[in-house]
Design a protein around this motif. Structure first.
Motif, PDB file in Angstrom:
ATOM      1  N   ILE A  14       0.825  -1.262   0.008  1.00 16.17           N
ATOM      2  CA  ILE A  14       0.053   0.030  -0.004  1.00 16.17           C
ATOM      3  C   ILE A  14       0.780   1.145   0.013  1.00 16.17           C
ATOM      4  O   ILE A  14       1.675   1.462   0.733  1.00 16.17           O
ATOM      5  CB  ILE A  14      -0.942   0.043   1.147  1.00 16.17           C
ATOM      6  N   THR A  15       0.862   1.994  -0.995  1.00 15.79           N
ATOM      7  CA  THR A  15       1.737   3.161  -1.256  1.00 15.79           C
ATOM      8  C   THR A  15       0.895   4.574  -1.290  1.00 15.79           C
ATOM      9  O   THR A  15       1.312   5.482  -1.544  1.00 15.79           O
ATOM     10  CB  THR A  15       2.462   3.168  -2.247  1.00 15.79           C
ATOM     11  N   SER A  16      -0.248   4.352  -1.221  1.00 21.35           N
ATOM     12  CA  SER A  16      -1.158   5.827  -1.208  1.00 21.35           C
ATOM     13  C   SER A  16      -2.455   5.259  -0.534  1.00 21.35           C
ATOM     14  O   SER A  16      -2.912   4.368  -0.249  1.00 21.35           O
ATOM     15  CB  SER A  16      -1.617   6.133  -2.613  1.00 21.35           C
ATOM     16  N   TYR A  17      -3.185   6.534  -0.089  1.00 23.68           N
ATOM     17  CA  TYR A  17      -4.824   6.268   0.404  1.00 23.68           C
ATOM     18  C   TYR A  17      -5.588   5.527  -0.470  1.00 23.68           C
ATOM     19  O   TYR A  17      -6.337   4.965  -0.028  1.00 23.68           O
ATOM     20  CB  TYR A  17      -4.983   7.547   0.953  1.00 23.68           C
ATOM     21  N   GLU A  18      -5.567   5.993  -1.762  1.00 27.09           N
ATOM     22  CA  GLU A  18      -6.600   5.402  -2.848  1.00 27.09           C
ATOM     23  C   GLU A  18      -6.341   3.885  -2.631  1.00 27.09           C
ATOM     24  O   GLU A  18      -7.384   3.360  -2.956  1.00 27.09           O
ATOM     25  CB  GLU A  18      -6.138   5.914  -4.190  1.00 27.09           C
ATOM     26  N   LYS A  19      -4.962   3.440  -2.736  1.00 23.25           N
ATOM     27  CA  LYS A  19      -4.884   1.851  -2.811  1.00 23.25           C
ATOM     28  C   LYS A  19      -5.198   1.313  -1.578  1.00 23.25           C
ATOM     29  O   LYS A  19      -5.970   0.339  -1.437  1.00 23.25           O
ATOM     30  CB  LYS A  19      -3.335   1.727  -2.856  1.00 23.25           C
ATOM     31  N   GLY A  20      -5.204   2.113  -0.293  1.00 17.74           N
ATOM     32  CA  GLY A  20      -5.852   1.554   1.010  1.00 17.74           C
ATOM     33  C   GLY A  20      -7.443   1.462   0.915  1.00 17.74           C
ATOM     34  O   GLY A  20      -7.920   0.521   1.397  1.00 17.74           O
ATOM     35  N   LYS A  54      -9.971  -2.513   0.755  1.00 13.70           N
ATOM     36  CA  LYS A  54     -11.258  -3.296   1.460  1.00 13.70           C
ATOM     37  C   LYS A  54     -12.032  -4.019   0.641  1.00 13.70           C
ATOM     38  O   LYS A  54     -12.522  -5.214   1.001  1.00 13.70           O
ATOM     39  CB  LYS A  54     -11.999  -2.089   2.092  1.00 13.70           C
ATOM     40  N   THR A  55     -12.512  -3.632  -0.939  1.00 13.64           N
ATOM     41  CA  THR A  55     -12.985  -4.389  -1.361  1.00 13.64           C
ATOM     42  C   THR A  55     -12.274  -5.401  -2.378  1.00 13.64           C
ATOM     43  O   THR A  55     -12.711  -5.852  -3.419  1.00 13.64           O
ATOM     44  CB  THR A  55     -14.065  -3.597  -2.442  1.00 13.64           C
ATOM     45  N   SER A  56     -11.186  -5.322  -2.417  1.00  9.84           N
ATOM     46  CA  SER A  56     -10.094  -6.112  -3.306  1.00  9.84           C
ATOM     47  C   SER A  56     -10.284  -7.639  -2.963  1.00  9.84           C
ATOM     48  O   SER A  56     -10.810  -7.822  -1.830  1.00  9.84           O
ATOM     49  CB  SER A  56      -8.748  -5.659  -3.358  1.00  9.84           C
ATOM     50  N   GLU A  57      -9.562  -8.446  -3.836  1.00  7.16           N
ATOM     51  CA  GLU A  57      -9.407  -9.934  -3.453  1.00  7.16           C
ATOM     52  C   GLU A  57      -8.538 -10.100  -2.125  1.00  7.16           C
ATOM     53  O   GLU A  57      -9.134 -10.938  -1.357  1.00  7.16           O
ATOM     54  CB  GLU A  57      -8.719 -10.588  -4.544  1.00  7.16           C
ATOM     55  N   LYS A  68      -0.132 -12.567  -3.202  1.00 15.07           N
ATOM     56  CA  LYS A  68      -0.339 -12.524  -4.824  1.00 15.07           C
ATOM     57  C   LYS A  68      -1.520 -11.520  -5.086  1.00 15.07           C
ATOM     58  O   LYS A  68      -1.293 -10.977  -5.834  1.00 15.07           O
ATOM     59  CB  LYS A  68      -0.327 -13.999  -5.232  1.00 15.07           C
ATOM     60  N   ALA A  69      -2.357 -11.768  -4.221  1.00 15.48           N
ATOM     61  CA  ALA A  69      -3.667 -11.036  -4.452  1.00 15.48           C
ATOM     62  C   ALA A  69      -3.306  -9.544  -4.054  1.00 15.48           C
ATOM     63  O   ALA A  69      -3.753  -8.565  -4.839  1.00 15.48           O
ATOM     64  CB  ALA A  69      -4.595 -11.527  -3.451  1.00 15.48           C
ATOM     65  N   ALA A  70      -2.641  -9.253  -3.046  1.00 17.86           N
ATOM     66  CA  ALA A  70      -2.206  -7.924  -2.877  1.00 17.86           C
ATOM     67  C   ALA A  70      -1.444  -7.286  -3.653  1.00 17.86           C
ATOM     68  O   ALA A  70      -1.642  -6.107  -4.006  1.00 17.86           O
ATOM     69  CB  ALA A  70      -1.476  -7.714  -1.324  1.00 17.86           C
ATOM     70  N   GLU A  71      -0.574  -8.031  -4.248  1.00 17.31           N
ATOM     71  CA  GLU A  71       0.521  -7.490  -5.327  1.00 17.31           C
ATOM     72  C   GLU A  71      -0.177  -6.672  -6.482  1.00 17.31           C
ATOM     73  O   GLU A  71       0.075  -5.975  -7.334  1.00 17.31           O
ATOM     74  CB  GLU A  71       1.327  -8.424  -6.065  1.00 17.31           C
ATOM     75  N   LYS A  72      -1.574  -7.263  -6.658  1.00 13.36           N
ATOM     76  CA  LYS A  72      -2.315  -6.637  -7.693  1.00 13.36           C
ATOM     77  C   LYS A  72      -2.724  -5.144  -7.633  1.00 13.36           C
ATOM     78  O   LYS A  72      -3.098  -4.256  -8.475  1.00 13.36           O
ATOM     79  CB  LYS A  72      -3.507  -7.650  -7.737  1.00 13.36           C
ATOM     80  N   LEU A  73      -2.479  -4.595  -6.411  1.00 19.25           N
ATOM     81  CA  LEU A  73      -2.783  -3.313  -5.832  1.00 19.25           C
ATOM     82  C   LEU A  73      -1.523  -2.451  -6.183  1.00 19.25           C
ATOM     83  O   LEU A  73      -1.549  -1.108  -6.270  1.00 19.25           O
ATOM     84  CB  LEU A  73      -3.207  -3.020  -4.653  1.00 19.25           C
ATOM     85  N   VAL A  74      -0.437  -3.009  -6.299  1.00 21.86           N
ATOM     86  CA  VAL A  74       0.844  -2.388  -6.705  1.00 21.86           C
ATOM     87  C   VAL A  74       0.867  -1.610  -8.006  1.00 21.86           C
ATOM     88  O   VAL A  74       0.577  -2.301  -8.909  1.00 21.86           O
ATOM     89  CB  VAL A  74       2.088  -3.277  -6.297  1.00 21.86           C
TER      90      VAL A  74
END
Length: 343
Positions: free
Chosen positions: A122-128, A132-135, A337-343
């Motif tokens: 997580i590198t921004s508030y938008e990604k934070g 919540k609703t991500s995989e 792996k799921a969290a990396e999709k947000l990077v």
């Protein structure tokens, strides 16, 4: 002798009762129900002080208001109800109703929670907000629910660094210093960069820096102010523009306590919890700006990072913290792996 044995058995039985029962909660919440909310941060009021304390107080106020007095909550700040590291486990076993605590503190019990302070994800508030609703967010929710914890308010806050003498911006800046990372992942990247690490809760940083046991500490913008670290640290690196790490500090409730409430009370808790997230987001962004002024006013210096610096920290995180997390279990690997999709 028989009376003493009976008394001992009665006391033992009471110690096994969940917190809600000890508080006189009715399974159907027929009478006014009172929840205890514990956190480690300095106490204040509805309008002043650490925003995490204010969030808990506002949450309690809205519960009371929207339930017409049927559902109440009492806030215990500054670890006054129980020690910081004991809160998560107490909720799991129904001995504590609710808590707002950095989720990463539970990494020793539930490894998946280390995703809550995983550098470079997580590198921004938008990604934070997206989390919540991500995989990945749904996976984390399910893991916590299986361990006896329910997420009520999702709060991500940017992190900064306070240092006694030397500004810490680039990875090379930590070489030879004693640094508090605040998570397993942060400690791994600090070690890779040449630092010695020390593990203490945020409410113990001040004393450690004051005695020289710590040279620098990484923590959230609000904690950098709430624990008055500007008195013992003169160099600040903020998270107000760019940063490579965010801290997940959710408001949570014991699943056992939640399940004993009626459906209207459960729905209200989740509704009010979601309402608190906008308050938290605004407060976090405000504190990211405010912390710089606090340190400058105290005679210190405030520094920011650029994207190139963030990328260098991320590179270290990928080959250390991320790899370590993925190796801990199949569940952790899947979550990463799921969290990396947000990077």
């Amino acid at each position: 002798m028989t009376i003493n044995i009976q008394r001992r058995r009665l006391i033992q039985g009471m110690s096994m009762l969940p917190a809600a029962s000890l508080l006189g909660m009715s399974p159907l919440a027929n009478a006014a129900t009172e929840l205890r909310i514990s956190h480690q941060f300095p106490g204040g009021t509805l309008t002043s002080g650490d925003f995490r304390d204010r969030l808990c107080r506002q949450f309690a106020l809205e519960l009371d208001k929207q339930s017409h007095g049927a559902l109440k909550a009492v806030v215990y700040a500054n670890s006054s109800l129980m020690k910081t590291k004991a809160q998560f486990d107490a909720m799991r076993h129904g001995a504590l109703d609710m808590s707002l605590v950095p989720l990463d503190y539970a990494g020793g019990q539930v490894p998946e929670t280390n995703i809550g302070l995983m550098p470079g994800i997580i590198t921004s508030y938008e990604k934070g907000v997206q989390f919540k609703t991500s995989e990945a967010g749904k996976m984390l929710y399910d893991v916590l629910e299986s361990k006896g914890i329910l997420l009520v308010s999702w709060v991500w806050q940017a992190g900064g660094v306070a240092s006694r003498n030397k500004a810490i911006i680039e990875p090379s800046d930590v070489k030879g210093l004693k640094v508090r990372g605040g998570s397993r992942g942060m400690e791994l990247i600090l070690k890779e960069a040449g630092a010695s690490v020390m593990s203490v809760p945020s409410n113990e940083i001040y004393a450690s820096m004051q005695t020289g046991a710590l040279d620098a500490a990484m923590t959230s913008s609000t904690s950098l102010m709430s624990f008055r670290l500007e008195e013992v640290a003169k160099e600040l690196t903020t998270g107000r523009d760019k940063t490579y790490w965010f801290m997940f500090e959710p408001l949570m409730i014991s699943r056992d306590v939640f399940n004993r409430l009626g459906k209207p009370e459960q729905d209200l808790i989740m509704k009010v919890g979601a309402q608190m997230e906008k308050f938290a987001l605004d407060a976090c962004k405000t504190d990211d700006e405010k912390v710089a002024q606090v340190y400058i006013k105290a005679g210190g210096h405030a520094h920011d990072m650029n994207q190139a610096t963030v990328a260098r920290w991320q590179d270290i995180a990928r080959r250390t913290a991320w790899q370590d997390f993925a190796n801990r279990s199949a569940s952790c690997a899947k979550l990463l792996k799921a969290a990396e999709k947000l990077v």
